[in-house]
Design an enzyme around this catalytic site. Sequence first.
Site, PDB file in Angstrom:
ATOM      1  N   ARG A 208      -8.260   8.942   1.903  1.00  0.00           N
ATOM      2  CA  ARG A 208      -9.243   7.738   1.787  1.00  0.00           C
ATOM      3  C   ARG A 208      -9.895   7.289   2.767  1.00  0.00           C
ATOM      4  NH1 ARG A 208      -8.776   2.737   3.243  1.00  0.00           N
ATOM      5  NH2 ARG A 208      -6.743   3.002   3.830  1.00  0.00           N
ATOM      6  N   ARG A 209      -9.399   7.203   4.122  1.00  0.00           N
ATOM      7  CA  ARG A 209      -9.941   6.811   5.343  1.00  0.00           C
ATOM      8  C   ARG A 209     -10.738   8.142   5.834  1.00  0.00           C
ATOM      9  NH1 ARG A 209      -4.269   4.372   7.998  1.00  0.00           N
ATOM     10  NH2 ARG A 209      -4.761   2.373   6.882  1.00  0.00           N
TER      11      ARG A 209
ATOM     12  N   CYS B  21      -1.148   9.712  -2.627  1.00  0.00           N
ATOM     13  CA  CYS B  21      -1.690  10.101  -1.369  1.00  0.00           C
ATOM     14  C   CYS B  21      -2.569  11.325  -1.437  1.00  0.00           C
ATOM     15  CB  CYS B  21      -0.379  10.501  -0.410  1.00  0.00           C
ATOM     16  SG  CYS B  21       0.466   8.990  -0.232  1.00  0.00           S
TER      17      CYS B  21
ATOM     18  N   LYS C   6       0.722  -1.239   0.105  1.00  0.00           N
ATOM     19  CA  LYS C   6      -0.007   0.134   0.090  1.00  0.00           C
ATOM     20  C   LYS C   6       0.808   1.282  -0.045  1.00  0.00           C
ATOM     21  CE  LYS C   6      -0.711   0.404   5.068  1.00  0.00           C
ATOM     22  NZ  LYS C   6      -0.420   1.564   5.235  1.00  0.00           N
ATOM     23  N   ASP C   7       2.150   1.242   0.339  1.00  0.00           N
ATOM     24  CA  ASP C   7       2.988   2.374   0.313  1.00  0.00           C
ATOM     25  C   ASP C   7       3.645   2.515  -1.090  1.00  0.00           C
ATOM     26  OD1 ASP C   7       2.753   2.826   3.066  1.00  0.00           O
ATOM     27  OD2 ASP C   7       4.469   1.650   3.629  1.00  0.00           O
TER      28      ASP C   7
ATOM     29  N   ARG D 232       0.748  11.698  11.642  1.00  0.00           N
ATOM     30  CA  ARG D 232       2.065  11.038  11.166  1.00  0.00           C
ATOM     31  C   ARG D 232       2.644  10.293  12.092  1.00  0.00           C
ATOM     32  NH1 ARG D 232       4.834  12.950   6.723  1.00  0.00           N
ATOM     33  NH2 ARG D 232       5.848  10.766   7.037  1.00  0.00           N
TER      34      ARG D 232
ATOM     35  N   ARG E 204       1.798   6.703  16.872  1.00  0.00           N
ATOM     36  CA  ARG E 204       0.349   6.946  16.570  1.00  0.00           C
ATOM     37  C   ARG E 204      -0.426   6.623  17.807  1.00  0.00           C
ATOM     38  NH1 ARG E 204      -1.676   7.138  10.203  1.00  0.00           N
ATOM     39  NH2 ARG E 204       0.498   7.679   9.396  1.00  0.00           N
TER      40      ARG E 204
END
Length: 297
Positions: free
Chosen positions: A128-129, A238, A80-81, A146, A152
Amino acid sequence: MKITIGTRGSALALTQTEYVKAQLEKAYPMHTYEIKIIRTKGDKIQDVALDKINDKGIFVKEIEKELLDHTIDLAVHSLKDMPSTMAEGLTFAKTLSASDYRDCLVLKNYKSLAELPKHSIIATGSKRRYYQLLAMRPDLQIVGIRGNVNTRLEKLRTQNIDGLVLASAGLKRLGLEDEITEYFDETQMIPACGQGILALQVLKDSPLLEMLEAIGDEQANQRMKLESLFLAQVNGGCHIPVGSYAKQEGNLIHFYAVLGNEDGSKLIKKDEVFSLDEGEEKVKEIARKLKEEVYGR
Protein backbone atom coordinates in the site's frame (compact mmCIF):
# COMPACT_ATOMS: atom_id res chain seq x y z
CA MET A 1 -11.22 -10.83 39.29
CA LYS A 2 -7.82 -11.41 37.71
CA ILE A 3 -7.62 -10.24 34.10
CA THR A 4 -4.79 -11.53 31.88
CA ILE A 5 -4.01 -9.43 28.81
CA GLY A 6 -2.24 -11.05 25.86
CA THR A 7 0.05 -9.22 23.45
CA ARG A 8 3.02 -9.57 21.15
CA GLY A 9 6.37 -8.79 22.72
CA SER A 10 7.63 -5.82 20.69
CA ALA A 11 8.24 -2.49 22.43
CA LEU A 12 5.24 -0.99 20.59
CA ALA A 13 2.91 -3.88 21.42
CA LEU A 14 3.89 -3.71 25.09
CA THR A 15 3.48 0.09 25.22
CA GLN A 16 -0.01 -0.22 23.73
CA THR A 17 -0.95 -2.98 26.14
CA GLU A 18 0.34 -1.04 29.14
CA TYR A 19 -1.90 1.83 28.03
CA VAL A 20 -4.97 -0.44 27.90
CA LYS A 21 -4.05 -1.96 31.29
CA ALA A 22 -3.71 1.53 32.81
CA GLN A 23 -7.14 2.58 31.53
CA LEU A 24 -8.73 -0.56 32.97
CA GLU A 25 -6.92 -0.12 36.31
CA LYS A 26 -8.14 3.47 36.52
CA ALA A 27 -11.76 2.56 35.76
CA TYR A 28 -11.86 -0.78 37.62
CA PRO A 29 -9.29 -0.75 40.45
CA MET A 30 -11.07 -3.61 42.22
CA HIS A 31 -9.58 -6.10 39.71
CA THR A 32 -5.99 -7.28 39.24
CA TYR A 33 -4.26 -7.26 35.86
CA GLU A 34 -1.26 -8.98 34.30
CA ILE A 35 0.28 -8.99 30.82
CA LYS A 36 1.25 -12.18 28.99
CA ILE A 37 3.62 -12.01 26.02
CA ILE A 38 2.80 -14.35 23.11
CA ARG A 39 5.10 -14.94 20.13
CA THR A 40 3.30 -15.12 16.79
CA LYS A 41 4.32 -16.58 13.45
CA GLY A 42 4.97 -13.06 12.19
CA ASP A 43 7.41 -12.46 15.04
CA LYS A 44 9.28 -15.69 14.37
CA ILE A 45 9.64 -15.24 10.58
CA GLN A 46 11.63 -12.05 10.00
CA ASP A 47 13.44 -12.86 6.74
CA VAL A 48 10.40 -13.15 4.42
CA ALA A 49 8.33 -10.26 3.05
CA LEU A 50 4.81 -10.17 4.50
CA ASP A 51 3.15 -10.50 1.09
CA LYS A 52 5.17 -13.69 0.47
CA ILE A 53 3.86 -15.41 3.63
CA ASN A 54 0.62 -17.15 2.66
CA ASP A 55 -1.14 -16.51 5.96
CA LYS A 56 -3.50 -13.62 6.67
CA GLY A 57 -3.29 -13.99 10.45
CA ILE A 58 0.46 -14.17 11.01
CA PHE A 59 0.38 -11.66 13.88
CA VAL A 60 -2.78 -12.88 15.59
CA LYS A 61 -3.49 -16.63 15.34
CA GLU A 62 -1.46 -17.70 18.38
CA ILE A 63 -3.03 -14.92 20.45
CA GLU A 64 -6.55 -15.84 19.34
CA LYS A 65 -5.87 -19.47 20.31
CA GLU A 66 -5.00 -18.37 23.87
CA LEU A 67 -8.28 -16.45 24.08
CA LEU A 68 -10.20 -19.52 22.97
CA ASP A 69 -8.23 -21.69 25.42
CA HIS A 70 -9.08 -19.23 28.26
CA THR A 71 -5.39 -18.67 29.08
CA ILE A 72 -5.87 -14.94 28.47
CA ASP A 73 -8.98 -12.77 28.89
CA LEU A 74 -8.19 -9.89 26.53
CA ALA A 75 -5.93 -9.49 23.51
CA VAL A 76 -4.49 -6.15 22.44
CA HIS A 77 -3.59 -5.82 18.76
CA SER A 78 -2.91 -3.02 16.31
CA LEU A 79 -6.10 -3.07 14.24
CA LYS A 80 -4.11 -2.66 11.03
CA ASP A 81 -2.46 -6.05 11.70
CA MET A 82 -5.79 -7.86 11.91
CA PRO A 83 -7.03 -10.03 9.03
CA SER A 84 -10.46 -9.34 7.54
CA THR A 85 -11.98 -12.29 9.45
CA MET A 86 -11.40 -13.61 12.96
CA ALA A 87 -11.71 -16.95 14.72
CA GLU A 88 -15.22 -18.18 15.58
CA GLY A 89 -16.26 -17.30 19.12
CA LEU A 90 -14.26 -14.06 19.29
CA THR A 91 -15.26 -10.43 18.84
CA PHE A 92 -13.93 -6.90 19.22
CA ALA A 93 -14.79 -4.89 22.31
CA LYS A 94 -15.29 -1.14 22.01
CA THR A 95 -11.91 0.43 21.37
CA LEU A 96 -10.21 3.25 23.25
CA SER A 97 -9.24 6.62 21.77
CA ALA A 98 -7.16 6.36 18.58
CA SER A 99 -3.66 7.66 17.94
CA ASP A 100 -2.49 9.37 14.72
CA TYR A 101 -3.86 7.69 11.59
CA ARG A 102 -1.21 9.05 9.20
CA ASP A 103 1.82 7.48 7.56
CA CYS A 104 5.04 9.43 7.80
CA LEU A 105 8.47 9.68 6.24
CA VAL A 106 11.64 9.25 8.30
CA LEU A 107 14.66 10.48 6.36
CA LYS A 108 18.36 10.13 7.12
CA ASN A 109 19.79 13.29 5.52
CA TYR A 110 16.98 15.31 3.97
CA LYS A 111 14.04 17.36 5.21
CA SER A 112 11.20 16.38 2.86
CA LEU A 113 10.09 14.04 0.08
CA ALA A 114 10.48 16.89 -2.40
CA GLU A 115 14.09 17.46 -1.32
CA LEU A 116 15.15 13.84 -1.83
CA PRO A 117 17.50 13.40 -4.81
CA LYS A 118 16.34 11.27 -7.72
CA HIS A 119 16.66 7.51 -7.24
CA SER A 120 16.88 7.76 -3.44
CA ILE A 121 16.24 4.48 -1.61
CA ILE A 122 13.14 4.28 0.60
CA ALA A 123 12.26 1.16 2.61
CA THR A 124 8.78 -0.13 3.45
CA GLY A 125 7.23 -3.53 4.09
CA SER A 126 3.83 -2.48 2.71
CA LYS A 127 2.54 -2.71 -0.85
CA ARG A 128 0.00 0.00 0.00
CA ARG A 129 2.78 2.42 0.91
CA TYR A 130 5.04 1.20 -1.90
CA TYR A 131 2.64 1.97 -4.75
CA GLN A 132 1.24 5.21 -3.30
CA LEU A 133 4.78 6.50 -2.76
CA LEU A 134 5.74 5.58 -6.32
CA ALA A 135 2.70 7.51 -7.57
CA MET A 136 4.14 10.61 -5.87
CA ARG A 137 7.77 9.98 -6.84
CA PRO A 138 8.16 7.44 -9.69
CA ASP A 139 11.95 7.88 -9.65
CA LEU A 140 12.45 6.45 -6.16
CA GLN A 141 13.98 3.04 -5.50
CA ILE A 142 11.71 1.31 -3.00
CA VAL A 143 13.00 -1.73 -1.13
CA GLY A 144 11.43 -4.14 1.34
CA ILE A 145 12.07 -4.14 5.07
CA ARG A 146 10.92 -6.21 8.07
CA GLY A 147 11.22 -5.77 11.83
CA ASN A 148 9.71 -3.69 14.59
CA VAL A 149 9.95 0.12 14.74
CA ASN A 150 13.30 0.24 16.53
CA THR A 151 14.79 -2.41 14.25
CA ARG A 152 13.78 -0.43 11.18
CA LEU A 153 15.22 2.79 12.60
CA GLU A 154 18.51 0.97 13.28
CA LYS A 155 18.55 -0.34 9.68
CA LEU A 156 18.05 3.24 8.45
CA ARG A 157 21.11 4.33 10.43
CA THR A 158 23.37 1.44 9.41
CA GLN A 159 22.29 0.36 5.91
CA ASN A 160 22.23 1.95 2.46
CA ILE A 161 18.75 3.39 2.90
CA ASP A 162 17.77 7.06 2.62
CA GLY A 163 14.43 6.82 4.39
CA LEU A 164 11.53 4.80 5.78
CA VAL A 165 7.75 5.04 5.58
CA LEU A 166 6.19 4.19 8.95
CA ALA A 167 2.93 4.65 10.85
CA SER A 168 3.02 7.88 12.85
CA ALA A 169 1.07 6.18 15.65
CA GLY A 170 3.86 3.72 16.43
CA LEU A 171 6.53 6.40 16.63
CA LYS A 172 4.36 8.63 18.81
CA ARG A 173 3.41 5.82 21.19
CA LEU A 174 7.09 4.98 21.64
CA GLY A 175 8.06 8.59 22.30
CA LEU A 176 9.93 8.79 18.97
CA GLU A 177 7.93 11.60 17.36
CA ASP A 178 11.16 13.59 16.83
CA GLU A 179 12.23 10.95 14.28
CA ILE A 180 9.40 12.01 11.93
CA THR A 181 10.57 14.10 8.97
CA GLU A 182 7.26 14.60 7.15
CA TYR A 183 3.64 13.49 7.51
CA PHE A 184 1.48 12.18 4.66
CA ASP A 185 -2.17 13.19 4.95
CA GLU A 186 -5.05 11.13 3.55
CA THR A 187 -4.99 13.01 0.23
CA GLN A 188 -1.38 11.89 -0.34
CA MET A 189 -1.25 8.41 1.19
CA ILE A 190 -4.38 6.63 2.37
CA PRO A 191 -3.46 4.73 5.55
CA ALA A 192 -3.97 1.07 6.38
CA CYS A 193 -7.48 0.16 7.51
CA GLY A 194 -7.58 0.85 11.24
CA GLN A 195 -4.19 2.56 11.45
CA GLY A 196 -3.68 4.12 14.88
CA ILE A 197 -6.55 2.10 16.39
CA LEU A 198 -6.21 -0.63 19.02
CA ALA A 199 -8.16 -3.84 18.44
CA LEU A 200 -9.33 -5.18 21.81
CA GLN A 201 -10.34 -8.79 21.23
CA VAL A 202 -12.32 -10.96 23.66
CA LEU A 203 -14.62 -13.97 23.79
CA LYS A 204 -18.17 -13.18 22.66
CA ASP A 205 -19.51 -13.76 26.19
CA SER A 206 -16.71 -11.93 28.01
CA PRO A 207 -17.60 -9.60 30.92
CA LEU A 208 -14.92 -7.28 29.53
CA LEU A 209 -17.29 -6.30 26.71
CA GLU A 210 -19.42 -4.29 29.13
CA MET A 211 -16.41 -2.90 30.98
CA LEU A 212 -14.74 -1.64 27.79
CA GLU A 213 -18.03 -0.31 26.41
CA ALA A 214 -18.17 2.07 29.37
CA ILE A 215 -14.69 3.52 28.83
CA GLY A 216 -14.41 3.25 25.02
CA ASP A 217 -14.25 6.04 22.44
CA GLU A 218 -17.24 6.34 20.10
CA GLN A 219 -15.47 8.09 17.23
CA ALA A 220 -12.57 5.62 17.18
CA ASN A 221 -15.09 2.78 17.35
CA GLN A 222 -16.95 4.16 14.34
CA ARG A 223 -13.71 4.28 12.40
CA MET A 224 -12.94 0.70 13.44
CA LYS A 225 -16.31 -0.58 12.21
CA LEU A 226 -16.26 1.17 8.83
CA GLU A 227 -12.61 0.54 7.98
CA SER A 228 -12.81 -3.11 9.07
CA LEU A 229 -15.95 -3.50 6.96
CA PHE A 230 -14.15 -2.12 3.92
CA LEU A 231 -11.22 -4.50 4.42
CA ALA A 232 -13.58 -7.47 4.72
CA GLN A 233 -15.55 -6.44 1.62
CA VAL A 234 -12.44 -6.31 -0.58
CA ASN A 235 -10.93 -9.39 1.14
CA GLY A 236 -7.78 -7.40 1.80
CA GLY A 237 -4.46 -8.58 3.14
CA CYS A 238 -0.69 -8.05 2.83
CA HIS A 239 -0.64 -9.39 -0.74
CA ILE A 240 -2.53 -6.40 -2.22
CA PRO A 241 -2.35 -2.63 -1.73
CA VAL A 242 -5.45 -1.70 0.27
CA GLY A 243 -6.30 1.04 2.75
CA SER A 244 -9.07 3.25 4.06
CA TYR A 245 -9.73 6.12 6.44
CA ALA A 246 -13.14 7.16 7.77
CA LYS A 247 -12.81 10.83 8.73
CA GLN A 248 -15.74 11.98 10.85
CA GLU A 249 -16.94 15.56 10.39
CA GLY A 250 -19.96 16.06 12.65
CA ASN A 251 -22.65 13.70 11.36
CA LEU A 252 -20.80 13.14 8.11
CA ILE A 253 -18.11 10.62 7.14
CA HIS A 254 -15.48 11.53 4.56
CA PHE A 255 -14.33 8.09 3.48
CA TYR A 256 -11.00 7.65 1.69
CA ALA A 257 -10.18 4.28 0.12
CA VAL A 258 -7.49 2.75 -2.06
CA LEU A 259 -7.30 -0.64 -3.75
CA GLY A 260 -4.90 -2.12 -6.26
CA ASN A 261 -3.80 -5.39 -7.80
CA GLU A 262 -0.76 -7.33 -6.64
CA ASP A 263 1.75 -5.83 -9.08
CA GLY A 264 0.50 -2.27 -8.65
CA SER A 265 -0.35 -1.85 -12.34
CA LYS A 266 -3.79 -0.76 -11.17
CA LEU A 267 -4.13 1.46 -8.10
CA ILE A 268 -7.41 3.32 -7.69
CA LYS A 269 -8.42 5.80 -5.01
CA LYS A 270 -11.85 7.03 -4.07
CA ASP A 271 -13.15 9.51 -1.54
CA GLU A 272 -16.81 10.10 -0.83
CA VAL A 273 -18.84 11.98 1.78
CA PHE A 274 -21.97 10.47 3.30
CA SER A 275 -24.02 10.60 6.47
CA LEU A 276 -23.09 8.50 9.49
CA ASP A 277 -26.44 6.69 9.27
CA GLU A 278 -25.75 5.33 5.79
CA GLY A 279 -22.12 4.46 6.55
CA GLU A 280 -22.23 0.68 6.18
CA GLU A 281 -24.23 0.78 2.96
CA LYS A 282 -21.93 3.39 1.40
CA VAL A 283 -18.72 1.58 2.42
CA LYS A 284 -20.01 -1.62 0.81
CA GLU A 285 -20.82 0.36 -2.34
CA ILE A 286 -17.33 1.91 -2.46
CA ALA A 287 -15.74 -1.54 -2.00
CA ARG A 288 -17.90 -2.97 -4.79
CA LYS A 289 -16.97 -0.15 -7.20
CA LEU A 290 -13.27 -0.50 -6.45
CA LYS A 291 -13.30 -4.27 -6.99
CA GLU A 292 -15.04 -3.78 -10.34
CA GLU A 293 -12.51 -1.15 -11.46
CA VAL A 294 -9.42 -3.02 -10.25
CA TYR A 295 -10.36 -6.64 -10.92
CA GLY A 296 -13.26 -6.33 -13.38
CA ARG A 297 -15.65 -8.08 -11.00
